[in-house]
Write an enzyme that holds these catalytic residues in place. Structure first.
Site, short mmCIF file in Angstrom:
data_model
loop_
_atom_site.label_atom_id
_atom_site.label_comp_id
_atom_site.label_asym_id
_atom_site.label_seq_id
_atom_site.Cartn_x
_atom_site.Cartn_y
_atom_site.Cartn_z
N ASP A 358 0.74 -1.04 0.00
CA ASP A 358 -0.10 0.01 0.03
C ASP A 358 0.88 1.27 -0.15
O ASP A 358 2.15 1.06 0.18
CB ASP A 358 -0.85 -0.03 1.15
CG ASP A 358 -1.62 1.09 1.49
OD1 ASP A 358 -2.34 1.30 0.54
OD2 ASP A 358 -1.76 1.93 2.66
N THR A 360 -0.21 5.04 1.16
CA THR A 360 -0.75 5.92 2.52
C THR A 360 -0.29 5.17 3.56
O THR A 360 -1.24 4.03 3.81
CB THR A 360 -1.97 6.43 2.13
OG1 THR A 360 -2.09 7.11 0.68
CG2 THR A 360 -2.21 7.48 3.15
N ARG A 538 -1.74 14.66 -3.12
CA ARG A 538 -3.35 14.02 -2.96
C ARG A 538 -4.16 15.37 -3.26
O ARG A 538 -4.10 16.10 -2.59
CB ARG A 538 -3.52 13.69 -1.68
CG ARG A 538 -2.63 12.37 -1.28
CD ARG A 538 -2.65 11.81 0.04
NE ARG A 538 -4.09 11.64 0.42
CZ ARG A 538 -4.57 10.24 0.69
NH1 ARG A 538 -3.88 9.28 0.34
NH2 ARG A 538 -5.70 10.18 1.22
N ASP A 620 -4.44 6.35 -5.07
CA ASP A 620 -4.18 7.68 -5.68
C ASP A 620 -4.28 7.80 -7.42
O ASP A 620 -4.35 6.73 -7.77
CB ASP A 620 -2.82 8.06 -5.19
CG ASP A 620 -2.65 8.81 -3.94
OD1 ASP A 620 -3.53 9.11 -3.39
OD2 ASP A 620 -1.60 8.49 -3.09
N ARG A 701 -5.61 4.07 -8.27
CA ARG A 701 -6.92 3.96 -8.20
C ARG A 701 -7.52 2.78 -8.06
O ARG A 701 -8.63 2.22 -8.65
CB ARG A 701 -7.71 4.75 -9.40
CG ARG A 701 -7.47 6.17 -9.58
CD ARG A 701 -7.84 7.00 -8.44
NE ARG A 701 -8.04 8.27 -8.60
CZ ARG A 701 -8.01 9.29 -7.86
NH1 ARG A 701 -8.07 8.87 -6.49
NH2 ARG A 701 -8.07 10.78 -7.99
#
Length: 991
Positions: A358, A360, A538, A620, A701
């Site tokens: 991942d 974030t 972001r 993102d 995304r």
């Protein structure tokens, strides 16, 4: 639907009780269940058959205790371990079940243990108490009817969640000043859905009969408090809706799929090959004897004599070794707070080939800072913000219309930042902090605070903002539409208390907001998002719309009607909300920075050098993800981008073929969520087989479901070992699906950490965890299992050759205590001390990650090493028995046993010293202690040892010659091979 009445008409017997039960056994089932689970392993099942065979006289080849004792020991250890673990679980359950709560009845308050709580009971909860069952909030001690709960034990998230009581019951208690006991006599009911495991959804209705008729109120998630959450302050009264196994926490507490390491599978395969070797030897011995009517009995007797080939102690040794590996990595001060939650697969950390991560909170800190704002004609950054916002110091109201349009835009942006969120200010000891469901939200509130729009008060129905001139602007909150991963947006409708002006604020990701905003603002907003994304920020689009009171009331009636619908309520509510979300005026675009974790680039560089391919899976946008890939060194200057973005299904195959025609090893593949959906659905095999050739892949995304699908497809179409790492609840699926799951306990809570096999504090701990502890665990497991196999093979070859020399009679050379001692006190300590072995120090392994990569190219557990083990055992077993009988003829059988067995023990001790790469003091102690134990045992085992002969020079000379002949040639051969063709670790150790 489930109907629960306030006045006690609910039938609690229809529903399960509320007792917590996490124990796996009871006194009657523990032994049968442990035995069943143990005999699923090939080792143990085979040994059980061997033991049973000893009860049949023609198959008896030794003392029964020789076979029963090892099996009983393994089962005893397992039963004790399982019983201890279950006792701990029982004590924990007992503590929870006996916790006392207060029940509200029509006659007053009564105490009740948690296990006795039933559906329909009204329970009072105090600050700091665990919620004992799933309940609907009826009243709270706050006049606003709101409370905060902690949900970290339910969903792993550390942020407090706001919950509110049923509006009508809350109003009756405060404005009607009714006693609490009156609640239990109201002619009211709650209609709720049947039990569901979804903790983020609830559909229900409150209905009450009064003098004006039936009062109805729609109930949703914000009216609920689920079991295992904690009330943070105040008191609250709830009506129990679900108990025991029907609560959300229990329905979501299904045990994760048990993970078994590939090392266990490989060793199980090798043990079956050992069984084949044993059958072949037994068959050859029968053939040499000649077939007759008793050949089948003779065959089975030979099998029983050679049964040491199948090492029953391997399972125990491996389990103990794994516990040791886990304790070592948990005690490593370089990676503090590391937890091994799955003690069954530490050696798998030495087999990682793909790391799916991942972004974030994993690669980044999840510490959000608003860095830049793009307005229609303005760009605001840290460098010019003070100047741009300077004029706002003099305004008297947020509703003041500025003379200049640019100033109006700036004011509206800061106004939106201070209002459009779900942040609550918390004041403790004159210090201010914020509680919110997301660090992005807190970043916006802090930014508005910094430049003069200070959030000072927040309830369910109101929000106050202090301006620099000391003026407090008060807003009434009409409605809030929280952010979700499905909607990707958040909205709020507020009314300014003085002017009565109603404003609808909406913020969200550009892929959903592009269809909500005015057409004239759309292109500029999307360009701003793209520009900010290229800088690794972001982005969110903020928008607003003014509403008249008539427009709002007309919409509100539709909204309230949708909220009390039982069937398909969520869709109907969303449709009504979407009626507002059109022709929104863009205020501006925000760019939020999430700082990288410490040493992320260095860590990824080391992992890639170790042969581990890293994939980033993030929600993102493409531009942001590409910036992160560059800043984390996932993409280097020698790499090119290849994008699979905004493609339809029929276009994907052609693009993948185009990628295959290029030098894929120099390309970083980028794919967005929409394209990935088609790729996994229609071209999964082609996509996976092409993507794994790239040095890195960036998936943008992507949803939590897609993350899990990627892991499952990689497992389906490749034989690579996968490791997933994340820090949030949306990462749990891929963490549990991968061969190894690693969770980071971070800003998003503990859910990923609790669901993972290993928990760490930060991403950079992977270097030590995988390259050092993983490599050591794997190599030690390989060496340990090799020795255990060798230990069984060598004594079985001695038995087979002894049988050949004595006319193929199926009689044992070693009986009773010697066979038991051989696999336990005479060799177990030195063999197990191999878990202390290391072929290089930590600094060397960190400096040369290729040492890890060499394990991927040349596996430590492989068929060739198994064959070498057989040949080595055959050589040493042959030398020991042949020299003892042929070179030194001895008529006394007891002396033959003493000579061969002593030579065998010493040879095994010397073998360990030969194979050890770096000597550890504990190894020396284990060797010395074992030698002493063996010598002392001779005095007690006079049946097997003639002490007068044992302590003679003749015995010592014979043992010395046999031992040197069996051990020294192999030792010298290993040293010679090491000199001519040194292993990778030997090369770097000499540098």
């Amino acid at each position: 639907m489930r109907t629960i009445y306030f006045d006690g008409r609910t039938m609690p017997s229809r529903f399960p009780d509320n007792s917590v039960k996490n124990t796996k056994y009871n006194p009657f089932t523990i032994i049968p269940m442990v035995i069943y689970n143990q005999f699923k392993y090939f080792f143990n099942f085979f040994y059980l058959l061997i033991t049973i065979a000893q009860f049949y006289p023609p198959f008896q080849v030794g003392f029964l205790i020789t076979y029963i004792a090892p099996l009983a020991f393994v089962l005893l250890i397992t039963v004790v371990k399982e019983a201890y673990d279950d006792l701990i679980r029982w004590k924990r359950d007992n503590e929870v079940n006996n916790q006392i709560f207060t029940r509200i009845t029509s006659t007053g308050k009564v105490s009740i243990p948690a296990s006795k709580i039933k559906v329909g009971h009204m329970i009072e909860i105090k600050a700091g108490e665990r919620i004992p069952a799933d309940m609907i909030l009826l009243t709270t001690s706050e006049e606003s009817g709101t409370v905060f709960i902690r949900t970290d034990q339910l969903d792993g998230e550390t942020d407090w969640k706001l919950r509110r009581a049923v509006a009508y019951t809350q109003e009756l208690q405060f404005k009607g000043k009714n006693s609490i006991e009156n609640l239990a006599s109201y002619d009211a009911m709650i209609v709720g859905e049947e039990p569901d495991r979804n903790i983020y959804k609830f559909v229900g209705t409150f209905e009450m009969m009064n003098e004006r008729g039936i009062i109805s109120e729609g109930l949703g998630l914000d009216h609920t408090v689920w079991a295992s959450t904690v009330l943070t302050k105040g008191t609250a009264i709830g009506l129990v809706l679900y108990t025991g196994p029907e609560t959300r926490s229990v329905m979501n507490s299904n045990e994760a799929r048990q993970k078994f390491g590939i090392c266990d599978e490989e060793l199980n395969y090798l043990s079956k090959l050992m069984f084949g070797v044993m059958v072949i030897i037994a068959f050859v011995l029968v053939v040499c004897t000649g077939f007759n009517s008793t050949s089948h009995i003779l065959f089975f007797r030979h099998l029983l004599l050679l049964s040491s080939i199948i090492p029953i102690s391997l399972r125990v040794n491996l389990d103990m070794a794994k516990i040791w590996y886990c304790s070592q990595l948990q005690r490593d001060k370089k990676i503090p707070n590391t937890i091994a939650r799955n003690s069954g697969i530490p050696e798998e950390l030495g087999r990682v080939e793909f790391l799916l991560t991942d972004k974030t909170g994993t690669l980044t800190r999840n510490e959000m800072t608003l860095k830049r704002i793009r307005l229609q004609n303005e760009s605001i950054s840290d460098e010019n913000a003070s100047v741009k916002f300077g004029f706002l110091k003099n305004i008297n109201s947020l509703e003041t219309v500025m003379e200049q349009p640019r100033q109006e835009n700036i004011k509206n942006m800061l106004k939106a930042l201070s209002i459009c969120h779900n942040v609550t200010p918390v004041f403790t000891d004159e210090e201010k902090s914020f509680q919110a469901s997301s660090p992005d939200e807190i970043a916006f509130a802090k930014y508005a605070d910094l430049y003069g729009f200070e959030l000072i008060h927040r309830t369910e129905n109101s929000i106050w903002v202090d301006l620099e001139k000391g003026i407090t602007e008060k807003y009434v909150i009409f409605d809030i539409f929280p952010f979700s991963s499905a909607t990707k947006r958040m909205g709020i409708i507020v009314q300014h208390l003085n002017t009565g002006k109603i404003t609808f604020f909406l913020k969200g990701a550009e892929d959903v907001m592009k269809d909500k905003v005015l057409q004239k603002h759309k292109l500029k907003a999307l360009e701003d998002c793209e520009d900010l994304g290229r800088d690794g920020l972001r982005t969110l689009i903020f928008s607003q719309k003014s509403l008249t009171l008539q427009e709002y009331n007309q919409w509100k009636r539709k909204y309230e009607a949708a909220c009390i619908q039982i069937d398909d309520r969520e869709r109907k509510v969303r449709e009504v909300i979407e009626e507002l979300e059109y022709n929104m005026e863009v205020i501006g675009v925000t760019g939020v920075e999430d700082r990288l974790q410490k040493d992320v680039g260095k860590t990824i560089e080391s992992l890639r050098s170790a042969g581990i391919i890293v994939w980033i899976l993030t929600g993102d946008k493409v531009e942001t993800a590409q910036c992160i890939a560059i800043s984390t060194r996932l993409k280097t200057r020698s790499h090119d981008w290849f994008e699979l973005v905004n493609l339809k299904s029929e276009e994907i195959e052609g693009k993948l073929r185009e990628l295959q025609s290029k030098n894929v090893s120099k390309i970083v593949l980028v794919i967005d969520g929409a394209t990935l959906n088609y790729a996994l659905r229609d071209h999964s095999k082609l996509f996976i087989n092409t993507a794994i050739q790239a040095p890195a892949v960036v998936c943008c995304r992507v949803s939590p479901t897609q993350k899990t699908q990627i892991v499952e497809c990689l497992k389906l179409y490749t034989n690579k070992r996968l490791c997933s790492i994340g820090d949030g609840g949306n990462d749990v699926g891929m963490i549990q699906a991968a061969h190894m799951g690693i969770g980071i306990e971070g800003k998003e809570g503990k859910q990923a950490s609790l669901a993972a096999d290993f928990s760490i504090n930060e991403f950079c701990a992977l270097n030590t965890l995988i390259l050092w502890h993983g490599r050591n665990s794997y190599k030690r497991t390989a060496k340990l299992s090799n020795f255990v196999f060798h230990r069984g093979l060598i004594i079985s070859f001695i038995q087979a050759l002894f049988t050949c020399m004595f006319y193929f009679n199926a009689i044992p050379i070693y009986n009773g205590i010697l066979m038991m001692g051989y696999a336990t006190v005479y060799t177990n300590m030195p063999v197990f001390s191999i878990v202390l072995n290391r072929d290089a120090n930590e600094n060397t392994v960190m400096k040369f990650p290729l040492l890890y990569h060499s394990l991927q190219r040349r596996k430590a557990i492989r068929f060739t090493s198994f064959c070498m083990c057989i040949l080595k055992s055959l050589y040493q077993g042959s030398i020991i028995i042949y020299l003892a009988i042929e070179l030194f003829p001895e008529n006394n059988f007891t002396n033959i046993v003493a000579i061969t067995f002593t030579s065998l023990i010493i040879t095994e001790l010397l073998n360990i010293m030969t194979e050890v790469d770096q000597f550890h003091w504990a190894m020396g102690i284990s060797e010395v202690v074992t030698g002493i134990v063996y010598m002392v045992s001779m005095f007690y085992l006079k049946t097997y040892f003639d002490l007068n002969y044992v302590f003679s020079l003749e015995f010592i000379f014979r043992v010395a010659v046999i031992t040197i002949a069996s051990w020294l040639p192999l030792h010298l051969a290993k040293k010679l091979i090491s000199y001519i063709d040194p292993a990778d670790y030997e090369k770097v150790n000499h540098e």
